[in-house]
Design a protein around this motif. Sequence first.
Motif, PDB file in Angstrom:
ATOM      1  N   UNK A  42       0.847  -1.192   0.000  1.00  0.00           N
ATOM      2  CA  UNK A  42       0.000   0.000   0.000  1.00  0.00           C
ATOM      3  C   UNK A  42       0.886   1.247   0.000  1.00  0.00           C
ATOM      4  N   UNK A  43       0.344   2.338  -0.436  1.00  0.00           N
ATOM      5  CA  UNK A  43       1.107   3.574  -0.617  1.00  0.00           C
ATOM      6  C   UNK A  43       1.822   4.019   0.647  1.00  0.00           C
ATOM      7  N   UNK A  44       1.164   3.956   1.786  1.00  0.00           N
ATOM      8  CA  UNK A  44       1.798   4.426   3.022  1.00  0.00           C
ATOM      9  C   UNK A  44       3.003   3.567   3.399  1.00  0.00           C
ATOM     10  N   UNK A  45       2.930   2.268   3.199  1.00  0.00           N
ATOM     11  CA  UNK A  45       4.063   1.392   3.509  1.00  0.00           C
ATOM     12  C   UNK A  45       5.219   1.653   2.556  1.00  0.00           C
ATOM     13  N   UNK A  46       4.926   1.771   1.298  1.00  0.00           N
ATOM     14  CA  UNK A  46       5.981   2.029   0.308  1.00  0.00           C
ATOM     15  C   UNK A  46       6.655   3.374   0.572  1.00  0.00           C
ATOM     16  N   UNK A  47       5.876   4.370   0.970  1.00  0.00           N
ATOM     17  CA  UNK A  47       6.453   5.666   1.318  1.00  0.00           C
ATOM     18  C   UNK A  47       7.347   5.572   2.539  1.00  0.00           C
ATOM     19  N   UNK A  74       8.952   2.937   3.616  1.00  0.00           N
ATOM     20  CA  UNK A  74      10.172   2.196   3.260  1.00  0.00           C
ATOM     21  C   UNK A  74      11.178   3.075   2.521  1.00  0.00           C
ATOM     22  N   UNK A  75      10.706   4.097   1.837  1.00  0.00           N
ATOM     23  CA  UNK A  75      11.619   4.974   1.095  1.00  0.00           C
ATOM     24  C   UNK A  75      12.509   5.797   2.041  1.00  0.00           C
ATOM     25  N   UNK A  76      12.145   5.881   3.332  1.00  0.00           N
ATOM     26  CA  UNK A  76      12.931   6.643   4.306  1.00  0.00           C
ATOM     27  C   UNK A  76      13.972   5.793   5.036  1.00  0.00           C
ATOM     28  N   UNK A  77      14.024   4.511   4.752  1.00  0.00           N
ATOM     29  CA  UNK A  77      15.006   3.653   5.425  1.00  0.00           C
ATOM     30  C   UNK A  77      16.421   4.048   5.016  1.00  0.00           C
ATOM     31  N   UNK A  78      17.368   3.893   5.922  1.00  0.00           N
ATOM     32  CA  UNK A  78      18.760   4.247   5.592  1.00  0.00           C
ATOM     33  C   UNK A  78      19.347   3.291   4.562  1.00  0.00           C
ATOM     34  N   UNK A  79      20.395   3.719   3.916  1.00  0.00           N
ATOM     35  CA  UNK A  79      21.071   2.875   2.933  1.00  0.00           C
ATOM     36  C   UNK A  79      22.412   2.370   3.438  1.00  0.00           C
ATOM     37  N   UNK A  80      22.875   2.913   4.565  1.00  0.00           N
ATOM     38  CA  UNK A  80      24.166   2.508   5.096  1.00  0.00           C
ATOM     39  C   UNK A  80      23.994   1.308   6.040  1.00  0.00           C
ATOM     40  N   UNK A  81      24.995   0.451   6.111  1.00  0.00           N
ATOM     41  CA  UNK A  81      24.916  -0.740   6.965  1.00  0.00           C
ATOM     42  C   UNK A  81      24.809  -0.384   8.448  1.00  0.00           C
ATOM     43  N   UNK A  82      24.144  -1.252   9.208  1.00  0.00           N
ATOM     44  CA  UNK A  82      24.064  -1.085  10.654  1.00  0.00           C
ATOM     45  C   UNK A  82      24.059  -2.464  11.303  1.00  0.00           C
ATOM     46  N   UNK A 119      11.625  -3.942   8.933  1.00  0.00           N
ATOM     47  CA  UNK A 119      12.658  -4.814   9.481  1.00  0.00           C
ATOM     48  C   UNK A 119      13.034  -5.914   8.493  1.00  0.00           C
ATOM     49  N   UNK A 120      12.082  -6.410   7.743  1.00  0.00           N
ATOM     50  CA  UNK A 120      12.387  -7.418   6.719  1.00  0.00           C
ATOM     51  C   UNK A 120      13.299  -6.843   5.638  1.00  0.00           C
ATOM     52  N   UNK A 121      13.000  -5.635   5.198  1.00  0.00           N
ATOM     53  CA  UNK A 121      13.847  -4.971   4.201  1.00  0.00           C
ATOM     54  C   UNK A 121      15.229  -4.703   4.791  1.00  0.00           C
ATOM     55  N   UNK A 122      15.274  -4.262   6.043  1.00  0.00           N
ATOM     56  CA  UNK A 122      16.557  -3.997   6.697  1.00  0.00           C
ATOM     57  C   UNK A 122      17.398  -5.265   6.774  1.00  0.00           C
ATOM     58  N   UNK A 123      16.771  -6.374   7.156  1.00  0.00           N
ATOM     59  CA  UNK A 123      17.494  -7.643   7.264  1.00  0.00           C
ATOM     60  C   UNK A 123      18.031  -8.097   5.916  1.00  0.00           C
ATOM     61  N   UNK A 124      17.301  -7.799   4.883  1.00  0.00           N
ATOM     62  CA  UNK A 124      17.713  -8.215   3.538  1.00  0.00           C
ATOM     63  C   UNK A 124      18.790  -7.308   2.964  1.00  0.00           C
ATOM     64  N   UNK A 125      18.752  -6.023   3.308  1.00  0.00           N
ATOM     65  CA  UNK A 125      19.619  -5.066   2.611  1.00  0.00           C
ATOM     66  C   UNK A 125      20.783  -4.502   3.414  1.00  0.00           C
ATOM     67  N   UNK A 126      20.582  -4.176   4.715  1.00  0.00           N
ATOM     68  CA  UNK A 126      21.657  -3.428   5.360  1.00  0.00           C
ATOM     69  C   UNK A 126      21.885  -3.707   6.840  1.00  0.00           C
ATOM     70  N   UNK A 127      21.047  -4.462   7.509  1.00  0.00           N
ATOM     71  CA  UNK A 127      21.216  -4.680   8.947  1.00  0.00           C
ATOM     72  C   UNK A 127      21.756  -6.083   9.228  1.00  0.00           C
ATOM     73  N   UNK A 128      22.687  -6.156  10.154  1.00  0.00           N
ATOM     74  CA  UNK A 128      23.207  -7.460  10.565  1.00  0.00           C
ATOM     75  C   UNK A 128      22.134  -8.245  11.323  1.00  0.00           C
ATOM     76  N   UNK A 129      21.265  -7.535  12.063  1.00  0.00           N
ATOM     77  CA  UNK A 129      20.165  -8.140  12.802  1.00  0.00           C
ATOM     78  C   UNK A 129      18.997  -7.166  12.791  1.00  0.00           C
ATOM     79  N   UNK A 130      17.821  -7.649  12.443  1.00  0.00           N
ATOM     80  CA  UNK A 130      16.630  -6.799  12.416  1.00  0.00           C
ATOM     81  C   UNK A 130      15.527  -7.447  13.242  1.00  0.00           C
TER      82      UNK A 130
END
Length: 93
Positions: free
Chosen positions: A19-24, A26-34, A48-59
């Motif tokens: 849905x639009x609100x979720x996609x919006x 998600x666009x604010x998530x950081x791009x740098x690793x954490x 958290x699922x996107x973070x775990x897949x893209x940039x977080x060691x643990x989400x």
Amino acid sequence: PTTGPNPRLPDDVVLPPDITSTLGFLSYLPHSPCLHFLEACGGAGMAALVAAQRFAAKAISTDITERSTLCARFTARLNQLSDFEARCGDTFE
């Protein structure tokens, strides 16, 4: 009532992730690793699922409804995300 011009959704409804609100959001998530990413009141845990897949060691995603928590866990398993955890509980407790 669950029908009509203003239907009342069940308390444990899980909203679709595209849905639009979720996609919006998600666009604010950081791009740098954490190392750690926490999503409070996460519902189905999309951030958290996107973070775990893209940039977080643990989400971790937390939500008060068991149904949302189960949905988040199921999605993590489908995507083979071992660095993701979904917890059910009241954020204010």
